[in-house]
Design a protein around this motif. Structure first.
Motif, PDB file in Angstrom:
ATOM      1  N   ARG A 508     -12.745  25.772   8.901  1.00  0.00           N
ATOM      2  CA  ARG A 508     -12.348  24.559   8.182  1.00  0.00           C
ATOM      3  C   ARG A 508     -10.943  24.101   8.536  1.00  0.00           C
ATOM      4  O   ARG A 508     -10.688  22.898   8.682  1.00  0.00           O
ATOM      5  N   GLN A 531     -28.275  26.362  11.817  1.00  0.00           N
ATOM      6  CA  GLN A 531     -27.142  25.456  11.597  1.00  0.00           C
ATOM      7  C   GLN A 531     -26.528  25.011  12.917  1.00  0.00           C
ATOM      8  O   GLN A 531     -26.101  23.866  13.058  1.00  0.00           O
ATOM      9  N   ALA A 536     -28.479  22.055   9.206  1.00  0.00           N
ATOM     10  CA  ALA A 536     -27.644  21.793   8.029  1.00  0.00           C
ATOM     11  C   ALA A 536     -27.021  20.401   8.139  1.00  0.00           C
ATOM     12  O   ALA A 536     -26.322  20.098   9.105  1.00  0.00           O
ATOM     13  N   LYS A 537     -27.285  19.578   7.145  1.00  0.00           N
ATOM     14  CA  LYS A 537     -26.782  18.202   7.188  1.00  0.00           C
ATOM     15  C   LYS A 537     -25.270  18.128   7.005  1.00  0.00           C
ATOM     16  O   LYS A 537     -24.621  17.221   7.512  1.00  0.00           O
ATOM     17  N   ASN A 538     -24.714  19.091   6.253  1.00  0.00           N
ATOM     18  CA  ASN A 538     -23.282  19.033   5.946  1.00  0.00           C
ATOM     19  C   ASN A 538     -22.421  19.836   6.913  1.00  0.00           C
ATOM     20  O   ASN A 538     -21.206  19.913   6.747  1.00  0.00           O
ATOM     21  N   LEU A 539     -23.041  20.450   7.928  1.00  0.00           N
ATOM     22  CA  LEU A 539     -22.284  21.217   8.914  1.00  0.00           C
ATOM     23  C   LEU A 539     -22.569  20.655  10.305  1.00  0.00           C
ATOM     24  O   LEU A 539     -23.730  20.394  10.643  1.00  0.00           O
TER      25      LEU A 539
END
Length: 774
Positions: A508, A531, A536-539
């Protein structure tokens, strides 16, 4: 209440009692378990966390309740409060969970997401007991479920629960209800979309005419992934692991779970000797071969435990030996510090086994252990970051640690800002009574919190700190549970792709994670591979992070497609189906053919014909011979060939085929096996008009022609029907168009290689003479 409902509840109670579960679950006013735990399904099923699933909410589904109350308000009705579901619904949910988990042995994730939640949605939408449900009640629940999720997935799960639980167990007095719903189901990823329903644009993009080609990776996505993992330089430690996992997937064709759980002791070598005891390589063979030890999935038999890992080996082709060895040895080297940490934690049962429980440790030292950030002193970071990312050598981290201590001993006491933030957050938690932890001096005496903190001289008690971590940040606790084998178990530190848990400092904050000192170690699972490929949509996926163009960054691929691809390529290269099946740990060659996506031309290439006969026949007749040998052709020529072969032998049959080679034609709609040497085509190439010589193909050109014809005939029918008439000519026109349209649609629905009109009239035979013929 009906007897079927009662029997199902009794079954659930029996299963729960056998596992030591209390059927009565005390709930609070909202329907949540009072103890905050309820049923720990992961423990009940004997699974190894993470993740851990609990059945602890027997109240209404929050999102469904919000939609229901909005609709009630529009009708002027009182909103429903959030309270426990009725005892009948609670018993049904618990019984369904117990039956699916303990009797049918489904996974805990499936039970919670696909069984428990849809039942709670139904219970939220109706004010009736389960046995009183009607079709209208269930349609309401389906509509609410679809409104909750934009994809419609939850609504589809509600439909599924009606079929698998309510109807299967005869819960409803008015059942069965599934057949009366008339609700279309969602198409899953594995659903095959018939090509005759594709648009022209989709057909144009489908450049590979393969069987079930949607199961293969898109050509551009595959080569872009290969470019990334073979040539790009990974920017983080986790990306380095992802690159290695992708290379392993491409080379081995294993499942994502098999690659994720590769053991560090993966290498097996076999030595081969000739009859005289010398290395086989000296006699023209192979002296050694490399085998990849792994834990194969889908190896369990009926009534066996699916959680048990089963050890297998896979041969590594010589062309990939160096690549795979270098890749996996590199992973073992960079994850060795994590392996040492995890082993020490497992053997001691401690979170911070480097220190005794009653000791005190400086905050500046414990900071890296807890947060993973190796920079606790204010220094120039970039040189160390660049050097470490050049090969992720743990020696660079040790050098960085020693460099900061040298600076501190020389009088540089300016700490990194992140250390101050860490300490101040802990201080705030202490002041607000959120933890029993307290800062201490070097001699162990407490520090007054209202005093100004000297962070470089502040310490923490190790025993208190471990208790604080277990209570407040359980996500920082390493995965210490071994996984079961058929005999024995596999310890967590014995896996290859170990990862730091929540390495936010690197992932991050674009810094580094000190894998040599970080205390939280994660046992690998298939999600880190998914992922990386875009699950994964948010990664961000590897495509998004390393793609060169916007089109590249939008690409996505499924890990299992690489298995389909390798299986197909092995078939295309002529590898025996028995060898392919053994390579992929299959019990039957039939399973391998489910992964075979070759085109018809590639299939025919693998059919062997003696070389002298192939030279005699020529290209066209050889194609016909292969079609006959593979059972993909029929017709008068095929019948005559087989009859001659049975009575006069192969030589006479192939000689006949050479003379009749023009009997194979590639028409605009499929393959034709009728000779036109003497007479022209009696159908005038209207093959779709019930011609028995036609065989279907999966070539895009044929599909495009048929789709175009289908549209033309539909327009013609609309025009004819728009001008009704009683004349014979009008009826003949209508009948002619209807027959042609039916023939085209039947041909589109026929699998490649089969005959859409096997019972059609044999037009190669002379027409029977009638009484009016001369």
């Amino acid at each position: 209440m009906n007897p079927h409902y009662s029997a199902f509840i009794d079954l659930g109670k029996t299963l729960a009692h056998e596992k030591g579960l209390s059927w009565r679950m005390p709930l609070d006013e909202t329907g949540a378990a009072c103890d905050g735990v309820g049923w720990n399904l992961t423990v009940v099923a004997g699974d190894v966390p993470p993740p851990t699933y609990y059945l602890r909410d027997l109240g209404p589904d929050a999102k469904a309740l919000a939609i229901v109350n909005t609709e009630r308000a529009e009708r002027g009705l009182t909103p429903l409060p959030r309270r426990p579901l009725s005892s009948a619904w609670q018993d049904l949910i618990k019984a369904a969970v117990a039956e699916q988990l303990l009797f049918k042995r489904n996974t805990t994730g499936h039970v919670m997401q696909n069984i428990a939640r849809p039942l709670r949605v139904v219970a939220t939408c109706v004010e009736k007991d389960p046995w009183q449900l009607t079709v209208d009640d269930l349609r309401l629940a389906i509509r609410v479920g679809k409104a909750i999720q934009a994809t419609g997935k939850l609504g589809d799960l509600v439909v599924g629960i009606i079929k698998t639980v309510l109807d299967a167990q005869h819960i409803c007095d008015a059942g069965p209800l599934y057949s009366s719903l008339s609700v279309p189901r969602m198409k899953m990823k594995s659903a095959i979309k018939a090509k005759h329903t594709w648009s022209q644009e989709e057909l144009r993009e489908d450049l590979e005419a393969r069987k079930r080609g949607e199961r293969l990776p898109e050509r551009r996505a595959f080569w872009e992934l290969t470019r990334i993992v073979m040539t790009e330089k990974p920017r983080t430690f986790m990306d380095d692991l992802r690159f290695a996992a992708m290379r392993s997937l491409i080379v081995t064709g294993m499942r994502a779970g098999e690659v994720a759980l590769l053991p560090v002791d993966w290498k097996r070598e076999r030595t081969y000797m000739d009859s005289k005891g010398r290395p086989a390589g000296e006699s023209g063979g192979i002296s050694t071969s490399l085998m990849l030890r792994h834990f194969a999935e889908k190896q369990q038999e009926d009534e066996t435990d699916s959680r048990v890992l089963r050890e297998e080996t896979q041969p590594v082709p010589e062309m990939f030996r160096t690549l795979l060895t270098e890749t996996l040895d590199h992973v073992a080297r960079i994850t060795e510090p994590l392996r040492a940490t995890l082993k020490l934690q497992c053997e001691t049962g401690r979170l911070l086994p480097w220190y005794s429980l009653d000791s005190v440790v400086p905050v500046i030292e414990i900071y890296t252990r807890l947060m993973g950030n190796p920079f606790w002193l204010k220094i120039e970071r970039e040189p160390f970051i660049e050097r470490y990312r050049d090969g992720f050598d743990p020696a660079v981290l040790a050098e960085l640690h020693e460099y900061q201590h040298e600076r501190r001993r020389s009088g540089d006491l300016t700490l990194d800002m992140a250390v101050y933030q860490f300490g101040n957050r802990l201080k705030t938690a202490m002041l607000e009574g959120e933890t029993s932890l307290c800062f201490r001096h070097g001699d162990g005496s407490p520090v007054k919190l209202l005093d100004r903190m000297e962070w470089h001289a502040t310490h923490l008690h190790v025993g208190e700190l471990e208790e604080h971590i277990r209570l407040t940040t359980p996500t920082k606790v390493s995965d210490l549970t071994p996984l079961p084998l058929a005999v024995g178990s596999v310890q967590p530190w014995e896996f290859l792709f170990l990862q730091p848990k929540r390495s936010l400092a690197e992932e991050r904050n674009d810094g580094l994670c000190d894998v040599a000192r970080y205390m939280a170690v994660n046992r690998p699972d298939p999600t880190f591979i998914g992922q990386a490929l875009g699950d994964a949509k948010n990664l961000p996926s590897l495509f998004e992070k390393y793609g060169q163009t916007d089109e590249d960054r939008a690409l996505k691929i499924e890990s299992h497609m690489l298995r389909h691809l390798q299986n197909t390529e092995l078939f295309r290269l002529g590898v025996a189906d028995t060898i392919i099946s053994k390579r992929f740990n299959r019990r039957s060659v039939t399973q391998s053919y489910e992964y075979d996506h070759r085109s018809l031309a590639e299939d025919l290439e693998q059919i062997e014909i003696p070389q002298d006969i192939e030279i005699m026949l020529g290209e066209k007749a050889s194609t016909v011979a292969r079609l006959i040998k593979d059972g993909r052709a029929s017709g008068p020529i095929v019948g005559a060939f087989l009859r001659i072969q049975a009575t006069e032998g192969d030589a006479a049959a192939y000689e006949y085929l050479r003379a009749e080679a023009d009997g194979f034609h590639a028409t605009p709609y499929g393959h034709c096996l009728n000779s036109f040497t003497v007479d022209p085509c009696p159908k005038h190439l209207e093959c779709f008009a019930d011609c028995r010589h036609l065989s279907a193909t999966d070539l895009p050109e044929h599909r495009q022609n048929l789709i175009r014809l289908e549209g033309t005939f539909k327009q013609a029918l609309e025009t004819i029907r728009a001008r009704p008439s009683t004349s014979i000519g009008w009826k003949n026109q209508l009948e002619h168009a209807e027959k042609r349209l039916a023939g085209v649609q039947k041909l589109l629905a026929t699998p490649p290689g089969e005959h859409p009109f096997p019972d059609g009239v044999d037009l190669s035979l002379p027409r029977p003479r009638g009484v009016l013929d001369d």
